[in-house]
Design an enzyme around this catalytic site. Sequence first.
Site, PDB file in Angstrom:
ATOM      1  N   LYS A 277       0.827  -1.215   0.000  1.00 16.09           N
ATOM      2  CA  LYS A 277       0.000   0.000   0.000  1.00 16.09           C
ATOM      3  C   LYS A 277       0.858   1.260   0.000  1.00 16.09           C
ATOM      4  CE  LYS A 277      -4.177  -2.165   1.581  1.00 16.09           C
ATOM      5  NZ  LYS A 277      -3.677  -3.567   1.652  1.00 16.09           N
TER       6      LYS A 277
HETATM    7  C1  LIG Z   1      -4.317  -4.633   0.953  1.00 16.23           C
HETATM    8  C2  LIG Z   1      -3.509  -5.866   0.759  1.00 16.23           C
HETATM    9  C3  LIG Z   1      -3.876  -6.847  -0.197  1.00 16.23           C
HETATM   10  C4  LIG Z   1      -5.132  -6.740  -1.031  1.00 16.23           C
HETATM   11  O1  LIG Z   1      -5.056  -5.746  -2.012  1.00 16.23           O
HETATM   12  P1  LIG Z   1      -6.393  -5.207  -2.724  1.00 16.23           P
HETATM   13  O2  LIG Z   1      -5.927  -4.073  -3.561  1.00 16.23           O
HETATM   14  O3  LIG Z   1      -7.290  -4.756  -1.600  1.00 16.23           O
HETATM   15  O4  LIG Z   1      -6.966  -6.326  -3.504  1.00 16.23           O
HETATM   16  C5  LIG Z   1      -3.038  -7.937  -0.367  1.00 16.23           C
HETATM   17  N1  LIG Z   1      -1.925  -8.091   0.388  1.00 16.23           N
HETATM   18  C6  LIG Z   1      -1.558  -7.193   1.328  1.00 16.23           C
HETATM   19  C7  LIG Z   1      -0.342  -7.445   2.133  1.00 16.23           C
HETATM   20  C8  LIG Z   1      -2.328  -6.051   1.537  1.00 16.23           C
HETATM   21  O5  LIG Z   1      -1.957  -5.166   2.490  1.00 16.23           O
END
Ligand SMILES: *Cc1c(COP(=O)(O)O)cnc(C)c1O
Length: 460
Positions: free
Chosen positions: A112
């Site tokens: 993120k």
């Molecule tokens: C948020 C997250 C996901 C999922 O991603 P999306 O964009 O919500 O599908 C997968 N792995 C990790 C470690 C995350 O923090």
Amino acid sequence: MEYISTRGGGGAVDFAAAALSGLAADGGLLVPARWPRLGDGEWRGFCGMSYAELAARIIGRFSGASVPPAMLASITRRAAAAFDRPEVAPLREVGEGLYLLELFHGPTFAFKDVALQFLGPLLEFFLAQGGRRCTVIGATSGDTGSAAICALRGLPSVELFMLHPAGRVSEVQRRQMTTVRDANIHNIAVTGSFDDCQAIVKQLFADRGLRESHNLTTVNSINWARIAAQTVYYVYAALQLGANEKNISFAVPSGNFGNALAGYAARRMGLSIARIIIGSNRNDILTRFFNRGEMRARPAVATLSPSMDIQISSNFERLLFELLGRDAAALAAAMAGFHANGRLTVTAAQLTDARRLFTAARADDGQTRREIARTFSDAGEIVDPHTAVALSAARAAGHGKNNPVIALATAHPAKFAPAVEQSIGRPPPMPERLAAVMRAEEHYVTVQNDPAAVRALLPA
Ligand SMILES: *Cc1c(COP(=O)(O)O)cnc(C)c1O
């Protein structure tokens, strides 16, 4: 570049408004009025560019006149500089035609950061330009909170209030949030569940007077600027493996479907993506959809990959909008039906259309642990449980020399040390920066599960 709502209401808005508001005025999601499309020469011209340079080129196709090119280049350079690796997202081979794209070298060790480190300075630019300030309020069950805090800390025009359920996030996750000392960051532990935190945020947003006086906003995963920033690494990785001359596939561990949707956007821009392979854990609503053409909500269950313990993937609405031929009325009806009955279906033709690009597979906790063990013994790489779900889906879909698959590695294994230790018999190495968080002093307030208690903490 203009953005329209998936539900057909409101007028078109520009990229700046899309980045600042998140949701469309009618409750739908904003999508580009037309997908930007790049020619062969442009893809070739991108080869060999640094991550920051490429990001400015790709995001520039979405930001249009909202951000002058020199400013955009400076924002993407600043975002890239927050990563531990000069290449931002290193690509490694872990099997024949099987690769990992490491997206976790940012300040909070989760992918993120890639989007949020860009969004922070972008918001600051838009706000400062208009002499405005904003108050960001969010609720987090873990990773998003710390990534948002690290992205917005110290920004002069932004005040951030982040709610988390008291005692219900892991110690590492809490400390990553509460050890940040900047004066514009406010951590609030609510004596309730994550859903309670979200309900409080919703109630505060529903108060129009408050929304306007404080210029309330969110930075959640439906923000289009985040999606735009995420398309960059698809291009960056695919070019390294021979795109746009060769077809490349991606395996994506999916929760809210933002990451996968960014891959879809890259495909619509003309990147030679063969398949996007969706990986889900036991919360497999997306996998069931791509296999059967039906979405049916079930209660979420806890798994080793908690960032994907989601039943309703908010960004999925954007793909559905495309599958329904951009028919906003049909989309609005489908979403209303889903909220009323917990069920949504598409036609056989629409499912066939979706499956031209998307396939999906699920991995339960046992398969996730076996995948962590296998990747360690085959390639010597320690992966986190979310990444393992993607790798497992990639193996199920098939990969090889002429069929390369890039699995997106979304978290550093040290963030999920117990799951890793259960799988390979020893904990992953702990980066010093994460170890330091475990020793630093925490700052947060605890309040009752009551919107008025949170409201009282906002500036008058
Ligand atoms: C948020 C997250 C996901 C999922 O991603 P999306 O964009 O919500 O599908 C997968 N792995 C990790 C470690 C995350 O923090």
